[in-house]
Design an enzyme around this catalytic site. Structure first.
Site, PDB file in Angstrom:
ATOM      1  N   LYS A   5      28.603  39.921  33.046  1.00  0.00           N
ATOM      2  CA  LYS A   5      29.406  39.507  31.717  1.00  0.00           C
ATOM      3  C   LYS A   5      28.691  38.981  30.783  1.00  0.00           C
ATOM      4  O   LYS A   5      28.763  39.227  29.654  1.00  0.00           O
ATOM      5  CB  LYS A   5      30.718  38.803  32.206  1.00  0.00           C
ATOM      6  N   ARG A  20      26.963  41.809  46.210  1.00  0.00           N
ATOM      7  CA  ARG A  20      27.289  42.360  44.826  1.00  0.00           C
ATOM      8  C   ARG A  20      26.690  43.689  44.592  1.00  0.00           C
ATOM      9  O   ARG A  20      25.933  44.216  45.318  1.00  0.00           O
ATOM     10  CB  ARG A  20      26.502  41.421  43.789  1.00  0.00           C
ATOM     11  N   GLU A  37      37.045  35.664  35.888  1.00  0.00           N
ATOM     12  CA  GLU A  37      37.180  34.541  34.902  1.00  0.00           C
ATOM     13  C   GLU A  37      37.114  35.357  33.506  1.00  0.00           C
ATOM     14  O   GLU A  37      36.600  36.079  33.340  1.00  0.00           O
ATOM     15  CB  GLU A  37      35.766  33.941  34.952  1.00  0.00           C
TER      16      GLU A  37
HETATM   17  P1  ATP Z   1      29.405  37.662  36.051  1.00  0.00           P
HETATM   18  O1  ATP Z   1      28.400  37.417  37.199  1.00  0.00           O
HETATM   19  O2  ATP Z   1      29.418  39.440  35.786  1.00  0.00           O
HETATM   20  O3  ATP Z   1      29.694  37.182  34.884  1.00  0.00           O
HETATM   21  P2  ATP Z   1      31.465  36.864  37.586  1.00  0.00           P
HETATM   22  O4  ATP Z   1      31.035  36.889  38.985  1.00  0.00           O
HETATM   23  O5  ATP Z   1      31.248  35.573  36.802  1.00  0.00           O
HETATM   24  O6  ATP Z   1      30.774  38.078  36.892  1.00  0.00           O
HETATM   25  P3  ATP Z   1      34.279  36.769  37.930  1.00  0.00           P
HETATM   26  O7  ATP Z   1      35.237  37.026  36.741  1.00  0.00           O
HETATM   27  O8  ATP Z   1      33.928  35.509  38.442  1.00  0.00           O
HETATM   28  O9  ATP Z   1      33.021  37.224  37.344  1.00  0.00           O
HETATM   29  O10 ATP Z   1      34.478  37.752  39.116  1.00  0.00           O
HETATM   30  C1  ATP Z   1      35.643  37.988  39.418  1.00  0.00           C
HETATM   31  C2  ATP Z   1      35.242  38.658  41.067  1.00  0.00           C
HETATM   32  O11 ATP Z   1      34.385  39.928  40.795  1.00  0.00           O
HETATM   33  C3  ATP Z   1      34.734  37.834  41.598  1.00  0.00           C
HETATM   34  O12 ATP Z   1      35.156  37.757  43.009  1.00  0.00           O
HETATM   35  C4  ATP Z   1      33.063  38.155  42.014  1.00  0.00           C
HETATM   36  O13 ATP Z   1      32.578  37.813  43.139  1.00  0.00           O
HETATM   37  C5  ATP Z   1      33.200  39.584  41.809  1.00  0.00           C
HETATM   38  N1  ATP Z   1      31.969  40.191  41.127  1.00  0.00           N
HETATM   39  C6  ATP Z   1      31.438  40.051  40.037  1.00  0.00           C
HETATM   40  N2  ATP Z   1      30.462  40.723  39.688  1.00  0.00           N
HETATM   41  C7  ATP Z   1      30.411  41.589  40.945  1.00  0.00           C
HETATM   42  C8  ATP Z   1      29.244  42.520  41.353  1.00  0.00           C
HETATM   43  N3  ATP Z   1      28.434  42.916  40.550  1.00  0.00           N
HETATM   44  N4  ATP Z   1      29.756  43.333  42.443  1.00  0.00           N
HETATM   45  C9  ATP Z   1      30.759  42.934  43.132  1.00  0.00           C
HETATM   46  N5  ATP Z   1      31.768  41.937  42.934  1.00  0.00           N
HETATM   47  C10 ATP Z   1      31.519  41.265  41.644  1.00  0.00           C
HETATM   48 MG    MG Z   2      29.344  35.330  38.609  1.00  0.00          MG
END
Ligand code: ATP
Ligand code: MG
Length: 559
Positions: free
Chosen positions: A251, A241, A15
């Site tokens: 983020k 994660r 995102e």
């Molecule tokens: P955040 O939780 O930091 O806001 P998000 O999950 O909202 O991150 P996205 O932009 O949706 O961020 O994430 C893109 C991809 O990265 C998704 O498939 C998500 O599952 C993966 N991802 C995000 N954070 C992690 C993490 N800590 N470990 C592994 N994969 C992750």
């Molecule tokens: Mg998330």
């Protein structure tokens, strides 16, 4: 692997509401890496369904970071917003199937009606609107006749389902907001849970890899796809994660650090963002190595940041040329070395790399050593310099401390020594052993540099409360419905106030003046350093400490 004719097609779906962090690096390595391993393809898709949070700056930074990590999406760059027309049609189809309805409850009421894990939900009074009425209202939602939050479109599934996600989830909401790509075309936007699985299906994704907190969403994703798509369907696989000690991997929290001025930007070298790591001097090879070593797990856990640093040292040890840099200089005068004389001594560039060769360093009567490498009244077993004691200057001579000069306050300002001319490399007493070896830079050739020493931004092993991503997910859905987030995690109070120390008067070898921004070195005995990507120039050399030399992970794991 027989599904989809054995084809493997993954995607990385960020995102664009912030910069990527180390958790995303794991997901990138997994998605692009799996495709690579099985001769498949991986798409980059921006999940840009929330116009109020997304910016083009983030899109550009994400592309740069994926490329920097060493992966390519070739011509497969997509946006969920590419599918807005198609998604709208899907919503209309659901209405026509009697599987979606327009609901006038407020966000708060919807939540109340949803029930809890122990209490079934209550059906909305608008649930049984006719298909015609729903089609009419949804069209008018699209046409901008209603204000934000006045109505939503919901899937009609099961208000008594044990899975809360199946209790008539919202699939479209009204938001009179400009979108970074579709401009003012839309005033209704699909929810992530609706757009995401259908975008996967439209791209013929086979393996939809995501983090564990989405496990409970899988039945909903399958429901959408089963009702709207024929043919091959994506299958979702969940993995844990990445959580790292001393590190925030969210983020939304990182965004607060930036917006509230706790750091200097998304690429501040203390940030666990890819951009921050790059500026700090981390290498893509080390990050990929780390992601491979931690592997894929089905249970959430926290990885020791010492492992990431270990991977970094392993990589830099092979690549980084050695130089001498004195961070906190004190002057040494070699009293038996002729005034005005200089000489060139040979210095090995990298003992780990036979190809790296040699350079010359200049010796002169006055030079600098680290202030902490001298003690006037040393304890036993102090092998650095002290009155009457000898040390070797790296690549040069053995010197002996004869006398100390102090200012009025009693602070040492000069250390007077004699040198033994026979002890340089190739000399008759070259092999003479002393206990300590110090790095140094001669006054004849030293240049001034600024050095920035970093410590962890958080000293706590687990600075964020949530380790499972559930809070993040909740925030995301609250954002989508424009609800207020109540920040309960007090991570900001845990910030280390001493995470940055700037040293302005360092004395370093002259070759560092011409170091390209981003180039990396080992400063002997001090650690690995990187010429700052933004601030370094030949007029004002600036170096970031990437990581020190002491490897706590290797030490703890040595057999
Ligand atoms: P955040 O939780 O930091 O806001 P998000 O999950 O909202 O991150 P996205 O932009 O949706 O961020 O994430 C893109 C991809 O990265 C998704 O498939 C998500 O599952 C993966 N991802 C995000 N954070 C992690 C993490 N800590 N470990 C592994 N994969 C992750
Ligand atoms: Mg998330």
């Amino acid at each position: 692997m027989n599904k989809n004719g054995g084809r493997v097609h993954t995607r990385f779906p960020p995102e664009p509401n912030g910069y990527l962090h180390i958790g995303h690096a794991k997901s990138i390595c997994l998605n692009f890496g799996t495709a690579e391993e099985f001769g498949g393809l991986c798409n980059l898709r921006f999940d840009d369904t929330n116009p109020s949070k997304e910016e083009t700056e983030f899109v550009e930074s994400i592309k740069e970071d994926v490329r920097w990590l060493g992966f390519t999406w070739e011509d497969r760059l997509f946006y969920a917003s590419d599918y807005f027309d198609q998604l709208y049609e899907f919503a209309v189809q659901l209405i026509k199937q009697g599987k979606a309805y327009v609901c006038d409850l407020t966000a708060e009421q919807i939540r109340e009606y949803r029930g809890t894990l122990t209490k079934p939900g209550k059906e909305s009074p608008y649930r049984n609107r006719s298909i015609e009425e729903n089609l009419d209202l949804f069209t008018r939602m699209k046409n901008g006749e209603f204000s934000d939050g006045a109505k939503v479109l919901r899937a009609k599934i099961d208000m008594a389902s044990p899975n809360l996600n199946m209790r008539d989830p919202v699939i479209y909401r009204i938001m009179h907001e400009r979108h970074h790509r579709t401009g003012d075309k839309w005033c209704i936007y699909p929810m992530y849970d609706f757009a995401h699985p259908l975008s996967d299906a439209l791209e013929n994704i086979t393996h939809s890899i995501c983090t564990l907190e989405f496990e409970d969403h899988r039945p909903l994703y399958d429901w959408f796809v089963d009702n709207l798509i024929t043919g091959d369907k994506p299958r979702q696989y969940e993995f844990a994660r990445l959580n790292l000690t001393k590190t925030i991997t969210s983020k939304r929290k990182l965004r607060r650090l930036v917006e509230e001025g706790y750091v200097q930007g998304w690429d501040d070298p203390r940030m666990p963002t890819i951009a921050g790591y790059r500026r700090r001097g981390y290498t893509p090879e080390a990050i990929r190595d780390f992601c491979n070593r931690i592997g894929v797990a089905k249970a959430n856990s926290t990885v020791d940041i010492a492992l990431l640093e270990h991977c970094l040292r392993e990589d830099l040890n092979l690549k980084a040329p050695r130089v001498m840099a004195v961070l906190d200089p004190v002057k040494v005068v070699i009293t038996n070395y002729p005034e005005g004389q200089i000489e060139k001594l040979e210095a090995e560039n990298n003992p780990q790399d036979p190809e790296a060769g040699y350079r010359q360093v200049t010796f002169s009567r006055t030079l600098f050593i680290e202030r902490e490498d001298f003690m006037e009244n040393p304890p036993k077993k102090y092998f650095r310099l002290s009155p009457g004691k000898e040390v070797r200057l790296k690549h040069a001579y053995i010197i002996k401390c004869e006398h100390v000069v102090k200012d009025e306050e009693g602070r040492v300002i000069e250390i007077h020594c004699t040198y033994d001319p026979d002890t340089k490399s190739g000399g008759p007493a070259a092999g003479r052993k002393v206990k300590g070896t110090l790095h140094w830079v001669s006054e004849a050739e030293a240049i001034d540099a600024e050095v920035r020493l970093y410590d962890y931004l958080f000293l706590d092993d687990e600075p964020q409360d949530n380790q499972d991503g559930e809070d993040e997910l909740e925030d995301r859905f609250e954002d989508e419905l424009n609800e207020k987030n109540e920040e309960v995690d007090d991570f900001l109070s845990k910030i280390n106030p001493h995470s940055l120390k700037v040293l302005k008067n360092c004395k370093v070898e002259p070759l560092l003046k011409n170091a390209l921004p981003g180039s990396k070195f080992q400063f002997l005995r001090q650690g690995y350093f990187c010429a700052d990507l933004k601030d370094h120039s030949s007029q004002t050399p600036v170096f970031n400490r990437i990581v020190g030399l002491k490897d706590s992970w290797a030490k703890a794991n040595r057999k």
